[in-house]
Design a protein around this motif. Structure first.
Motif, PDB file in Angstrom:
ATOM      1  N   ASP A  39       5.043   9.305   9.350  1.00 40.80           N
ATOM      2  CA  ASP A  39       3.811   9.850   8.763  1.00 40.80           C
ATOM      3  C   ASP A  39       3.147  10.841   9.705  1.00 40.80           C
ATOM      4  O   ASP A  39       2.610  10.455  10.751  1.00 40.80           O
ATOM      5  CB  ASP A  39       2.843   8.704   8.442  1.00 40.80           C
ATOM      6  N   GLY A 147      -3.586   8.944   4.309  1.00 45.51           N
ATOM      7  CA  GLY A 147      -4.443   9.020   5.502  1.00 45.51           C
ATOM      8  C   GLY A 147      -4.426   7.763   6.352  1.00 45.51           C
ATOM      9  O   GLY A 147      -4.588   7.853   7.566  1.00 45.51           O
ATOM     10  N   GLY A 150      -2.169   0.280   5.450  1.00 49.55           N
ATOM     11  CA  GLY A 150      -2.865  -0.983   5.172  1.00 49.55           C
ATOM     12  C   GLY A 150      -3.836  -0.949   4.010  1.00 49.55           C
ATOM     13  O   GLY A 150      -4.678  -1.843   3.887  1.00 49.55           O
ATOM     14  N   ASP A 176       4.782   5.086  -1.921  1.00 43.82           N
ATOM     15  CA  ASP A 176       4.290   4.934  -0.551  1.00 43.82           C
ATOM     16  C   ASP A 176       2.813   4.548  -0.578  1.00 43.82           C
ATOM     17  O   ASP A 176       1.995   5.289  -1.112  1.00 43.82           O
ATOM     18  CB  ASP A 176       4.480   6.271   0.189  1.00 43.82           C
ATOM     19  N   GLY A 178       0.707   0.592   0.391  1.00 49.47           N
ATOM     20  CA  GLY A 178       0.422  -0.747  -0.099  1.00 49.47           C
ATOM     21  C   GLY A 178       1.602  -1.438  -0.749  1.00 49.47           C
ATOM     22  O   GLY A 178       1.422  -2.371  -1.537  1.00 49.47           O
ATOM     23  N   GLY A 198       4.880  -0.071   5.038  1.00 53.54           N
ATOM     24  CA  GLY A 198       4.398  -0.062   6.410  1.00 53.54           C
ATOM     25  C   GLY A 198       3.953  -1.438   6.858  1.00 53.54           C
ATOM     26  O   GLY A 198       4.754  -2.234   7.371  1.00 53.54           O
ATOM     27  N   THR A 199       2.689  -1.740   6.606  1.00 57.50           N
ATOM     28  CA  THR A 199       2.087  -2.984   7.079  1.00 57.50           C
ATOM     29  C   THR A 199       2.902  -4.222   6.701  1.00 57.50           C
ATOM     30  O   THR A 199       3.072  -5.122   7.532  1.00 57.50           O
ATOM     31  CB  THR A 199       0.669  -3.118   6.477  1.00 57.50           C
TER      32      THR A 199
END
Ligand SMILES: O=C(CO)[C@H](O)[C@H](O)COP(=O)(O)O
Ligand SMILES: [Fe+2]
Length: 223
Positions: A39, A147, A150, A176, A178, A198-199
């Protein structure tokens, strides 16, 4: 979905310990990641900063073979095409919203030897990106405002994914924001086959199991 679409999982390292970028990235690959989603934020197109081509180049010097996608959340994507190609990026995914001549940017990315990804924010209609499908390799439907990692998954974006899958059975469609075990079902049912997480992956006690669960859910929908 068509049978030869591939289910691919590309973890985002955004919320990992970036002081250990190489170690975190290699761990994700060892745990089954199909590609890395990097990112890039410029503090202008989005209200946050991450890293640019110098860091990507350093990462590439240590990780020779993995597929690198850069998610360019920047106001002037044209500016970074050549530096990112030089850094060893495989796919250059950019937001169409700030760009006047999207076709020209797509062409330049190809001329620089990278695959083309076109991305839209949640407020941008799918018709805006549909115009560029013939010039691109993949469409990214954002499921959060770009931006920050999470954030909460926006289920209403699945309408766009469903529309694209219905009209373009072979298109690579990425989601992409959540996305994790709790939301992968929606994404897979709608027709997404490239999954950024991600998270949910970084924070998982068992990264390999989480990545496998995400992939298996998509594979089940492709059948
Ligand atoms: O582009 C992004 C944010 O703009 C990230 O790729 C995305 O948010 C992934 O992180 P998470 O899965 O934690 O939402
Ligand atoms: Fe991203």
């Amino acid at each position: 979905m068509a049978k030869h679409l591939k289910a691919l999982i590309g973890p985002s390292i955004l919320n990992s310990d970036l002081s250990k970028l190489y170690e975190e990235s290699q761990k994700l690959l060892d745990n089954g990641a199909d590609y890395l989603h990097l990112d890039v934020m410029d503090g202008h197109f989005v209200p946050n900063l991450t890293f640019g081509h110098p860091i990507v180049k350093c990462l590439r010097s240590k990780i020779k073979n993995a597929f690198f996608e850069t998610h360019m959340m920047v106001s002037n994507p044209e500016q970074w095409i050549s530096p990112m190609a030089d850094a060893g990026v495989n796919q250059y995914t950019f937001h169409i919203e700030p760009v006047n001549d999207v076709e020209d940017v797509c062409r330049k990315i190809k001329e620089n030897g990278m695959k083309v990804g076109v991305a839209i924010k949640p407020g941008t209609p799918v018709s805006e990106v549909e115009k560029y499908i013939s010039l691109s390799d993949m469409v990214l439907i954002m499921t959060v405002e770009p931006g920050f990692g999470g954030q909460k998954f926006m289920e209403n974006q699945m309408e766009k994914v469903k529309y694209l899958r219905e009209h373009y059975p072979l298109l690579d469609i990425e989601v992409d924001g959540g996305v994790g075990p709790a939301t992968i079902g929606c994404c897979a049912d709608a027709g997404a086959n490239m999954i950024v997480s991600g998270t949910a992956v970084i924070g998982s006690q068992d990264q390999a199991a989480t990545i496998k669960l995400l992939r298996d859910t998509v594979i089940e929908s492709i059948k």
